[in-house]
Design a protein around this motif. Sequence first.
Motif, PDB file in Angstrom:
ATOM      1  N   THR A 118       1.902   5.731   8.241  1.00 37.58           N
ATOM      2  CA  THR A 118       0.867   5.484   8.907  1.00 37.58           C
ATOM      3  C   THR A 118      -0.399   4.973   8.219  1.00 37.58           C
ATOM      4  OG1 THR A 118      -0.627   5.958  10.911  1.00 37.58           O
ATOM      5  CG2 THR A 118      -0.201   7.754   9.395  1.00 37.58           C
ATOM      6  N   GLN A 119      -0.225   5.669   6.803  1.00 40.05           N
ATOM      7  CA  GLN A 119      -1.408   5.626   5.780  1.00 40.05           C
ATOM      8  C   GLN A 119      -1.390   4.225   5.293  1.00 40.05           C
ATOM      9  OE1 GLN A 119      -3.216   8.402   6.362  1.00 40.05           O
ATOM     10  NE2 GLN A 119      -3.816   7.878   4.300  1.00 40.05           N
ATOM     11  N   ASN A 121      -1.172   1.685   7.262  1.00 39.02           N
ATOM     12  CA  ASN A 121      -1.958   0.740   8.322  1.00 39.02           C
ATOM     13  C   ASN A 121      -1.252  -0.623   8.821  1.00 39.02           C
ATOM     14  OD1 ASN A 121      -4.244  -0.565   9.673  1.00 39.02           O
ATOM     15  ND2 ASN A 121      -5.127   1.674   9.699  1.00 39.02           N
ATOM     16  N   HIS A 123      -0.196  -3.434  11.092  1.00 40.96           N
ATOM     17  CA  HIS A 123      -0.810  -3.728  12.267  1.00 40.96           C
ATOM     18  C   HIS A 123      -0.835  -5.300  12.490  1.00 40.96           C
ATOM     19  CE1 HIS A 123      -3.809  -4.190   9.135  1.00 40.96           C
ATOM     20  NE2 HIS A 123      -4.291  -5.300   9.600  1.00 40.96           N
ATOM     21  N   SER A 142      -0.042   0.964  13.353  1.00 40.12           N
ATOM     22  CA  SER A 142      -1.543   1.560  13.299  1.00 40.12           C
ATOM     23  C   SER A 142      -1.868   2.092  14.766  1.00 40.12           C
ATOM     24  CB  SER A 142      -2.515   0.106  13.183  1.00 40.12           C
ATOM     25  OG  SER A 142      -4.033   0.645  13.374  1.00 40.12           O
ATOM     26  N   PHE A 176      -9.725   3.504  10.412  1.00 38.24           N
ATOM     27  CA  PHE A 176      -8.237   3.104  10.205  1.00 38.24           C
ATOM     28  C   PHE A 176      -7.686   3.799   8.866  1.00 38.24           C
ATOM     29  CE2 PHE A 176     -10.182  -0.925  11.756  1.00 38.24           C
ATOM     30  CZ  PHE A 176      -8.942  -1.347  12.775  1.00 38.24           C
ATOM     31  N   SER A 177      -6.372   4.251   9.241  1.00 42.43           N
ATOM     32  CA  SER A 177      -5.711   5.193   8.096  1.00 42.43           C
ATOM     33  C   SER A 177      -5.531   4.213   6.879  1.00 42.43           C
ATOM     34  CB  SER A 177      -4.401   5.460   8.767  1.00 42.43           C
ATOM     35  OG  SER A 177      -4.440   6.401   9.913  1.00 42.43           O
TER      36      SER A 177
END
Length: 749
Positions: A118-119, A121, A123, A142, A176-177
């Motif tokens: 997830t880091q 991000n 999308h 995300s 946001f990550s």
Amino acid sequence: MRNKFELLAPGGDIESIKAAIIAGADAIYCGLDNFNARNRATNLTFDNLNGIVRLAHEYDCKIFLTLNIIILESEIPALVRLINKLVNTKIDGVIVQDLGLFYILKKHFPTLDVHASTQINTHNEGQIAFLSKLTASRVNLSRELNIHEIKHLASVGRDYNMLMEVFVHGSYCIGFSGLCYISSVKNGNSGNRGRCSQPCRDQYKTTDAGKDYPLNMKDNSAFSDMEALADAGVYSLKVEGRIKKSHYVYTVVDQWNQQIQRYCDNQALLTDKSALYTVFNRDFSNSYLQGDINKGMFIDNPRDNSIQHFTEIYSCKTDDSVQQVRQKLYDDKTVIIETVAEKIQNLNIDKLPLNLYFSGDAGQPLNVLVTTGGAEYSLETEGVLAAASEKGRSIDEELLTSSFKSISDNDHQLTTIDISKLADNVFIAFKELNVLRDRISFWLNGSKPLIEPVDTPRLPRIDVVDEKPQLTVLISNKKDIETCQASGAQVYFQLPDSLHTEVKKMVALFTEHQNLVPWFPAILIGDHFEAAKTLLETVKPKRIVTNNTGVAHLAIELGIEWIAGPYLNLSNSFSLECLKQEYGCTGAFISNELNKKQIKPIIRPSGFELHHSIYHPIMILMSRQCLFHQTVGCKVKAFDSKCLKGCKKTASIINMRESSFIIDKQKGDHNAMYSQFNFMNTDIINDMPAKFSHYFVDLRDIKTDTQVSVDKAALLALFTRAINSDDTAITELSDAVTQTSNAQYRKGL
């Protein structure tokens, strides 16, 4: 139908992992002591890991190991040593953030299944295509995406044979990550290194809107969205919580397990969330998933909301009634804790005892029966035993222990060597014993050969080129173009996050100013990513800078030179080599989270530009949420496309230590927070001469408390002289630009 979904649970310690297993998790993500993004969790040792994997597999549960931080150059050898051990375990996948690690895994450890953290991000669809080239088999999307955006990306993922993972329960982050640096800037504890100290949950001075915890969001819960998630094509339903206790993990996983099973069995879905409210929560919201980004997603209390929830449910009006709720909640949690303890008490992760029973007589083969964990294996030597007097030392327990001790492995511990059925005074050649040992090891490894270790990969060091460094400058106002271009600097122009609404204007701008370099933001969702494609196809710029790998994918397809921006968090030589070799990248920015010692050993690939920012406002987070709801107040109830396009505001919040943070919303951009003072670091120019080909300054009109006493033309002239090691200019800069910080360069990661 259940195999169409995966319930992915957090495992921060052994008890929580066991709790997730007995609660029905299909997979668990957990970390070791190093290289994972939850350093505050208890985490596992390598010896624990193997027992956990074996236990999980007994319950048809997978184990994914988190290696989801950015990697420093000095850590590469230790990381490779770890991976050399991991490839001979039975883990089911590794979760990765760092592009250099992706590259190492692809080139040297292809047997490991790789998942995108997830880091990163993810999308937009371009990012999925980008990650596919690095052999990622799944991606954690995300947290800010809505169900329609997720459905589109799941469809794209199928084209790349890539599974989609979505967080369905647990903490929401305000930023946001991968793009949140508030902990790094404030405390030196980087979220990109698993050390986030959660300053977003801290108390601040009471804001104009009357809030004490203006950045604190409710928890995510998509419990009522099971049908929508299934329709969207989501495969993995992920629960956040690696720093949560075992009773929390058990409760949440159990509830989600029931929900998924009910959906698969066409039964009525659960609607009662009482169990979820019994364990830690900050109240719940599914507003990101619903595409309704509203002020109700915040809660002005970072602590457990359980008591508050149930006192409201039971309409408690007196202290006695509140105390009764408190006591009931305590009793209910106690029951859960005791239930979990009872259910996991016999789950054993110790190494399996390994027993060897030898038999045979002179003139016969040496036989050995191997037993472990309820399995057995019988084998014999090709040669035969001989009388010891003819050949030498007789076989005894001491000799066999010495010869077979190395078969103890990640899962097995040699416990018994039995020679009661072996004749006395017999001998066999040592090579026969070695063959037996190797055959046993092969069987213990699932009848697969062990993968030989890989040496730490070496990258070629290039000769230092005597080149004149170039100044680059970022602007976002058309009025600054002429001034900046007149300075001789290469000029980047920031594109808005809401590019879809501005694409015609941007096409016209870059058509008119063909030497202007487009600077693409880190977040481009949906139509805004499509607009990026339109702009690139129409303008066909010679080069771009992008902080979004999806745009990098578009540039590659169109044959456009591209520079990897500073928000891609590049921190080692292998990430640079990855960008050059896998994606034809022209150059890249080194992360500004690194210090001198961490930057110095990074190797620049041959023919590759290396960029570094020496002056910029320090963005500490970017959010899809509105940061003005809880600070100065906002009449608009929800943040939507009109807000993204048209809103322009500035505010500040002050923490309890009197540190100020700037909240800034530019037209067309997401909400962002900045540190009080701009970053300025001219030390690096003399610290590492000839290291960088380009030095960068950010002259966008972000209002911080940094004071500049000269105009932009004069400022650029000073920076131009400074990067050419003009010490007088460096002194003049320190006089002209005051109240700045280079703390990140001093502290590092």
